[in-house]
Design an enzyme around this catalytic site. Structure first.
Site, PDB file in Angstrom:
ATOM      1  N   SER A 112       0.801  -1.220   0.000  1.00 31.66           N
ATOM      2  CA  SER A 112       0.000   0.000   0.000  1.00 31.66           C
ATOM      3  C   SER A 112       0.838   1.276   0.000  1.00 31.66           C
ATOM      4  O   SER A 112       1.661   1.481  -0.872  1.00 31.66           O
ATOM      5  CB  SER A 112      -0.955  -0.051   1.187  1.00 31.66           C
ATOM      6  OG  SER A 112      -1.857   1.007   1.115  1.00 31.66           O
ATOM      7  N   HIS A 113       0.643   2.100   1.012  1.00 31.15           N
ATOM      8  CA  HIS A 113       1.280   3.420   1.087  1.00 31.15           C
ATOM      9  C   HIS A 113       2.663   3.345   1.732  1.00 31.15           C
ATOM     10  O   HIS A 113       3.319   4.364   1.887  1.00 31.15           O
ATOM     11  CB  HIS A 113       0.383   4.327   1.919  1.00 31.15           C
ATOM     12  CG  HIS A 113       0.055   3.674   3.229  1.00 31.15           C
ATOM     13  ND1 HIS A 113      -0.790   2.582   3.309  1.00 31.15           N
ATOM     14  CD2 HIS A 113       0.505   3.895   4.483  1.00 31.15           C
ATOM     15  CE1 HIS A 113      -0.854   2.177   4.562  1.00 31.15           C
ATOM     16  NE2 HIS A 113      -0.084   2.956   5.297  1.00 31.15           N
ATOM     17  N   LYS A 125      -1.455 -10.111  -0.619  1.00 34.52           N
ATOM     18  CA  LYS A 125      -2.799 -10.357  -0.089  1.00 34.52           C
ATOM     19  C   LYS A 125      -3.589 -11.195  -1.077  1.00 34.52           C
ATOM     20  O   LYS A 125      -3.294 -11.217  -2.280  1.00 34.52           O
ATOM     21  CB  LYS A 125      -3.518  -9.064   0.279  1.00 34.52           C
ATOM     22  CG  LYS A 125      -3.805  -8.147  -0.861  1.00 34.52           C
ATOM     23  CD  LYS A 125      -4.562  -6.933  -0.361  1.00 34.52           C
ATOM     24  CE  LYS A 125      -4.708  -5.920  -1.487  1.00 34.52           C
ATOM     25  NZ  LYS A 125      -5.641  -4.861  -1.193  1.00 34.52           N
ATOM     26  N   ASP A 276      -2.276   6.384  -3.663  1.00 36.32           N
ATOM     27  CA  ASP A 276      -1.180   5.740  -2.942  1.00 36.32           C
ATOM     28  C   ASP A 276      -0.476   4.661  -3.759  1.00 36.32           C
ATOM     29  O   ASP A 276      -0.727   4.524  -4.963  1.00 36.32           O
ATOM     30  CB  ASP A 276      -1.697   5.149  -1.630  1.00 36.32           C
ATOM     31  CG  ASP A 276      -2.565   3.927  -1.871  1.00 36.32           C
ATOM     32  OD1 ASP A 276      -3.188   3.846  -2.935  1.00 36.32           O
ATOM     33  OD2 ASP A 276      -2.613   3.048  -0.982  1.00 36.32           O
ATOM     34  N   ASP A 278      -0.735   1.404  -4.184  1.00 34.69           N
ATOM     35  CA  ASP A 278      -1.492   0.437  -4.977  1.00 34.69           C
ATOM     36  C   ASP A 278      -2.809   0.998  -5.515  1.00 34.69           C
ATOM     37  O   ASP A 278      -3.640   0.244  -6.021  1.00 34.69           O
ATOM     38  CB  ASP A 278      -1.757  -0.843  -4.166  1.00 34.69           C
ATOM     39  CG  ASP A 278      -2.540  -0.585  -2.894  1.00 34.69           C
ATOM     40  OD1 ASP A 278      -2.436   0.514  -2.347  1.00 34.69           O
ATOM     41  OD2 ASP A 278      -3.270  -1.486  -2.452  1.00 34.69           O
ATOM     42  N   ASP A 280      -5.493   2.431  -4.138  1.00 38.08           N
ATOM     43  CA  ASP A 280      -6.822   2.343  -3.527  1.00 38.08           C
ATOM     44  C   ASP A 280      -7.142   3.513  -2.602  1.00 38.08           C
ATOM     45  O   ASP A 280      -8.292   3.715  -2.240  1.00 38.08           O
ATOM     46  CB  ASP A 280      -7.041   0.990  -2.828  1.00 38.08           C
ATOM     47  CG  ASP A 280      -6.009   0.677  -1.775  1.00 38.08           C
ATOM     48  OD1 ASP A 280      -5.102   1.518  -1.558  1.00 38.08           O
ATOM     49  OD2 ASP A 280      -6.085  -0.409  -1.175  1.00 38.08           O
ATOM     50  N   ARG A 281      -6.119   4.280  -2.220  1.00 32.89           N
ATOM     51  CA  ARG A 281      -6.390   5.434  -1.348  1.00 32.89           C
ATOM     52  C   ARG A 281      -6.465   6.712  -2.174  1.00 32.89           C
ATOM     53  O   ARG A 281      -5.929   6.770  -3.282  1.00 32.89           O
ATOM     54  CB  ARG A 281      -5.272   5.601  -0.330  1.00 32.89           C
ATOM     55  CG  ARG A 281      -5.182   4.460   0.639  1.00 32.89           C
ATOM     56  CD  ARG A 281      -4.146   4.739   1.706  1.00 32.89           C
ATOM     57  NE  ARG A 281      -4.160   3.669   2.686  1.00 32.89           N
ATOM     58  CZ  ARG A 281      -3.762   3.803   3.939  1.00 32.89           C
ATOM     59  NH1 ARG A 281      -3.301   4.963   4.360  1.00 32.89           N
ATOM     60  NH2 ARG A 281      -3.805   2.791   4.776  1.00 32.89           N
ATOM     61  N   THR A 343     -12.179  -1.396  11.271  1.00 35.55           N
ATOM     62  CA  THR A 343     -11.194  -0.973  10.278  1.00 35.55           C
ATOM     63  C   THR A 343     -10.807  -2.162   9.400  1.00 35.55           C
ATOM     64  O   THR A 343     -10.568  -3.256   9.913  1.00 35.55           O
ATOM     65  CB  THR A 343      -9.946  -0.432  10.998  1.00 35.55           C
ATOM     66  OG1 THR A 343     -10.329   0.751  11.679  1.00 35.55           O
ATOM     67  CG2 THR A 343      -8.827  -0.134  10.029  1.00 35.55           C
ATOM     68  N   LYS A 375     -11.424  -0.397  -1.943  1.00 35.51           N
ATOM     69  CA  LYS A 375     -11.507   1.041  -2.071  1.00 35.51           C
ATOM     70  C   LYS A 375     -10.787   1.447  -3.351  1.00 35.51           C
ATOM     71  O   LYS A 375      -9.968   0.676  -3.863  1.00 35.51           O
ATOM     72  CB  LYS A 375     -10.931   1.731  -0.845  1.00 35.51           C
ATOM     73  CG  LYS A 375      -9.515   1.345  -0.474  1.00 35.51           C
ATOM     74  CD  LYS A 375      -9.233   1.907   0.910  1.00 35.51           C
ATOM     75  CE  LYS A 375      -7.771   1.784   1.293  1.00 35.51           C
ATOM     76  NZ  LYS A 375      -7.480   0.533   1.979  1.00 35.51           N
ATOM     77  N   ARG A 495      -2.983   4.586  17.019  1.00 35.47           N
ATOM     78  CA  ARG A 495      -3.775   5.606  16.332  1.00 35.47           C
ATOM     79  C   ARG A 495      -4.789   6.171  17.332  1.00 35.47           C
ATOM     80  O   ARG A 495      -5.510   5.402  17.981  1.00 35.47           O
ATOM     81  CB  ARG A 495      -4.520   5.010  15.141  1.00 35.47           C
ATOM     82  CG  ARG A 495      -3.624   4.355  14.107  1.00 35.47           C
ATOM     83  CD  ARG A 495      -4.335   4.321  12.761  1.00 35.47           C
ATOM     84  NE  ARG A 495      -3.729   3.429  11.795  1.00 35.47           N
ATOM     85  CZ  ARG A 495      -2.608   3.677  11.104  1.00 35.47           C
ATOM     86  NH1 ARG A 495      -1.932   4.780  11.322  1.00 35.47           N
ATOM     87  NH2 ARG A 495      -2.169   2.813  10.218  1.00 35.47           N
TER      88      ARG A 495
HETATM   89  C1  G16 Z   1      -5.586  -0.923   4.880  1.00 35.77           C
HETATM   90  C2  G16 Z   1      -6.993  -1.417   4.946  1.00 35.77           C
HETATM   91  C3  G16 Z   1      -7.912  -0.318   5.382  1.00 35.77           C
HETATM   92  C4  G16 Z   1      -7.439   0.281   6.686  1.00 35.77           C
HETATM   93  C5  G16 Z   1      -6.011   0.743   6.558  1.00 35.77           C
HETATM   94  C6  G16 Z   1      -5.436   1.192   7.872  1.00 35.77           C
HETATM   95  O1  G16 Z   1      -5.485   0.016   3.854  1.00 35.77           O
HETATM   96  O2  G16 Z   1      -7.421  -1.913   3.704  1.00 35.77           O
HETATM   97  O3  G16 Z   1      -9.183  -0.844   5.503  1.00 35.77           O
HETATM   98  O4  G16 Z   1      -8.244   1.354   7.066  1.00 35.77           O
HETATM   99  O5  G16 Z   1      -5.216  -0.321   6.100  1.00 35.77           O
HETATM  100  O6  G16 Z   1      -5.416   0.125   8.757  1.00 35.77           O
HETATM  101  P1  G16 Z   1      -4.667   0.187  10.127  1.00 35.77           P
HETATM  102  O7  G16 Z   1      -5.282   1.347  10.861  1.00 35.77           O
HETATM  103  O8  G16 Z   1      -4.918  -1.130  10.779  1.00 35.77           O
HETATM  104  O9  G16 Z   1      -3.214   0.464   9.856  1.00 35.77           O
HETATM  105  P2  G16 Z   1      -4.290  -0.063   2.806  1.00 35.77           P
HETATM  106  O10 G16 Z   1      -4.525   1.098   1.896  1.00 35.77           O
HETATM  107  O11 G16 Z   1      -3.043   0.054   3.640  1.00 35.77           O
HETATM  108  O12 G16 Z   1      -4.425  -1.398   2.158  1.00 35.77           O
END
Ligand code: G16
Length: 542
Positions: A112-113, A125, A276, A278, A280-281, A343, A375, A495
């Site tokens: 991801s990010h 995944k 981001d 991948d 999705d954000r 989440t 997303k 968080r």
């Molecule tokens: C993933 C999940 C999201 C989640 C985010 C943050 O996003 O797909 O649903 O909100 O992580 O999760 P956490 O608060 O547990 O770090 P991504 O974009 O990283 O795949």
């Protein structure tokens, strides 16, 4: 030739919020990748003749793992593999391809990010046949399998050239290398009024889209510049790089700071956005206004009917528990259901499949709809553009009008990254132990109305997910939520989510951190963050 290789189990292959995420050196240990992929295939069961999608965000180690996944899928007997050219597929594009081609699932490679590089992050995944992240019962079965695995199977035949679009047969498997963008762009054309958005660009509307050297670059170039006619240069940093140019591909106010400064400055473009690693954000910044993901969800839900794909209205809205309640007010007004999930995008899957929700969103910069089961960063940007074009107003005007109509949920998230895991767990356990005694108490001048550890009862399959975050609700509707991230790859991340609702017309334009100051003080008072973690301030404020 299919080889069966003896292996030994690793004990740390438990998927987190979104798949297995670790540092590259961890994935590079002997058989580490193979064990996890074989465990996915063993969990699927009979793979013979089935279709599997493979792709990733192009980060460091993506190519190597795409090659391993293809060889292992051939050995597992899949009938058809659909692989993004160059090993590239954004997360939402992979979700779409799984659904469109009736695949049993997909292997999506991304962290991801998080940053990429030889010592940075990688991830694997598994998405299921509905196109969404595997639900917990599946990830738990995969994890259980990783604990007992003793062998994996892999094809030693010459592989395929993943850069060459076309179809090759390897044993019984047809391997199709496809254009990663085409299906996704076609889907977007069915949802949005491309003619109207193109007219907006034709009228001189200026936009800055930062692809952050991540996977969205080719998608944004094709859709924004080629199909919608945005001027060349609208999409920046569009070439996906294995190390994202040395940056975190995280579209927030820290890592997309340059875009933020530009959007707040003199002569800013009309609209700014970023996506981001991948894809999705999303980050949405109008000229002179940052739109929080929670507000963005509410504004998109309130205006979605302006886009052709949603002109029939929404069935319901779903948001993760820590996301602000701004969308709840929209759902109330529309007279549709609102669902509060833990989440993790995987929790939206059942609601979307059951037709209970159309639009979903999370405070963590994720918004999406029932068009896929992930997303979708570019989708959110296109819906915003469609709304801007249809209303003929600026993003700022639209958001301010929204606050006047619904009130404003001041919202911020304070992250404490890289904490000692024991200290972070200790903090959460101490809070949990105190929950029962909090109601009625005053903390930093705020009276606690209720406190709990969020548990989700899935209305579709009846499953229960417990310990999903501590909620402290104050009289008057403000709240603090504390939870540990499930996506980090080193130490623990705490968080702290802060939210206050204001409806008074003269209190809609306050500074966010100032508006939340008493809640910030209450979080410190109730959780003892400084004393327990040794940190004076959050690492990231969004
Ligand atoms: C993933 C999940 C999201 C989640 C985010 C943050 O996003 O797909 O649903 O909100 O992580 O999760 P956490 O608060 O547990 O770090 P991504 O974009 O990283 O795949």
């Amino acid at each position: 030739m299919i080889e069966t290789v003896a292996t030994t189990a690793y004990d740390d292959q438990k998927p987190g919020t979104s798949g297995l995420r670790k540092k590259v050196p961890v994935f590079r240990q002997p058989n580490y990748v193979e064990n996890f992929i074989q465990s996915i295939f063993d969990t699927i069961g009979d793979c013979a003749g089935k279709t599997l999608v493979i792709g990733g965000d192009g980060r460091y180690y993506n190519r190597e793992v795409v090659d391993i996944a293809i060889r292992m899928a051939v050995a597992a007997g899949f009938g058809r593999l659909i692989v993004g050219a160059g090993g590239i597929l954004s997360t939402p594009a992979a979700s779409n391809i799984i659904r469109r081609h009736g695949a049993i699932g997909g292997i999506v490679l991304s962290a991801s990010h998080n940053p990429g590089g030889p010592t940075e992050d990688f991830g694997i995944k598994f998405n299921t046949a509905n196109g969404g992240p595997a639900p917990e019962k599946v990830t738990e079965a995969i994890f259980a399998r990783t604990q007992t695995i003793e062998r994996y199977m892999i094809s030693r035949q010459a592989g395929v050239d993943v850069d060459q679009i076309g179809s090759t047969r390897l044993d019984q498997t047809q391997v199709e290398i496809i254009d990663p963008v085409a299906d996704y762009a076609a889907l977007m054309e069915t949802l949005f009024d491309f003619g109207r958005i193109a007219e907006l660009f034709g009228s001189g509307f200026r936009m800055a889209f930062d692809a952050m050297h991540a996977v969205t670059g080719p998608y944004a170039k094709e859709i924004l510049e080629k199909r919608l006619g945005a001027p060349a240069g609208t999409v920046r940093n569009f070439k996906p790089l294995p190390d994202f140019g040395g940056h975190h591909p995280d579209p927030n106010l820290v890592h997309a700071r340059a875009l933020y400064e530009e959007m707040m400055g003199e002569g800013a473009p009309d609209f700014g956005a970023a996506s981001d690693g991948d894809g999705d954000r999303n980050l949405i910044i109008g000229r002179g206004i940052f739109v929080t993901p929670s507000d963005s969800l509410a504004v998109l839900a309130a205006n979605a009917h302006l886009a052709p794909g949603y002109s029939g209205g929404l069935k319901g809205i779903a948001r993760s528990m820590p996301t602000s309640a701004a969308a709840d007010r929209v759902a109330d007004k529309l007279g549709i259901g609102i669902y509060e999930t833990p989440t993790g995008w995987k929790f939206f899957g059942n609601l979307l499949d059951a037709g209970m929700a159309t639009i979903c969103g999370e405070e963590s910069a994720g918004t999406g709809s029932d068009h896929v089961r992930e997303k979708d960063g570019l989708w959110a940007v296109l819906l915003w553009l469609n709304i801007l074009a249809a209303r003929g107003q600026s993003a700022r005007e639209i958001v301010e009008a929204h606050w006047r109509e619904y009130g404003r949920n001041y919202y911020s998230r304070h992250d404490y990254e890289g904490l000692d895991a024991e200290a972070a767990n200790g903090l959460m356990e101490a809070l949990r132990a105190e929950l029962g005694s909090l109601p009625g108490r005053a903390i930093a001048g705020l009276e606690v109305a209720a406190a709990d550890d969020f548990a989700y009862h899935d209305p579709v399959d009846g499953s229960v997910a417990r310990n999903q975050g501590i909620r402290i609700l104050f009289e008057g509707g403000s709240r603090i939520v504390l939870r540990l991230s499930g996506t980090g790859t080193s130490g623990a991340t705490l968080r702290v989510y802060l939210e206050r609702y204001e409806a008074a017309p003269d209190r809609l334009a306050l500074d966010t951190q100032a508006a939340l100051a008493d809640l910030i003080a209450a979080a410190e008072a109730v959780a003892g963050i400084r004393a327990r973690t040794g940190r004076d301030a959050p690492t990231v404020i969004t």
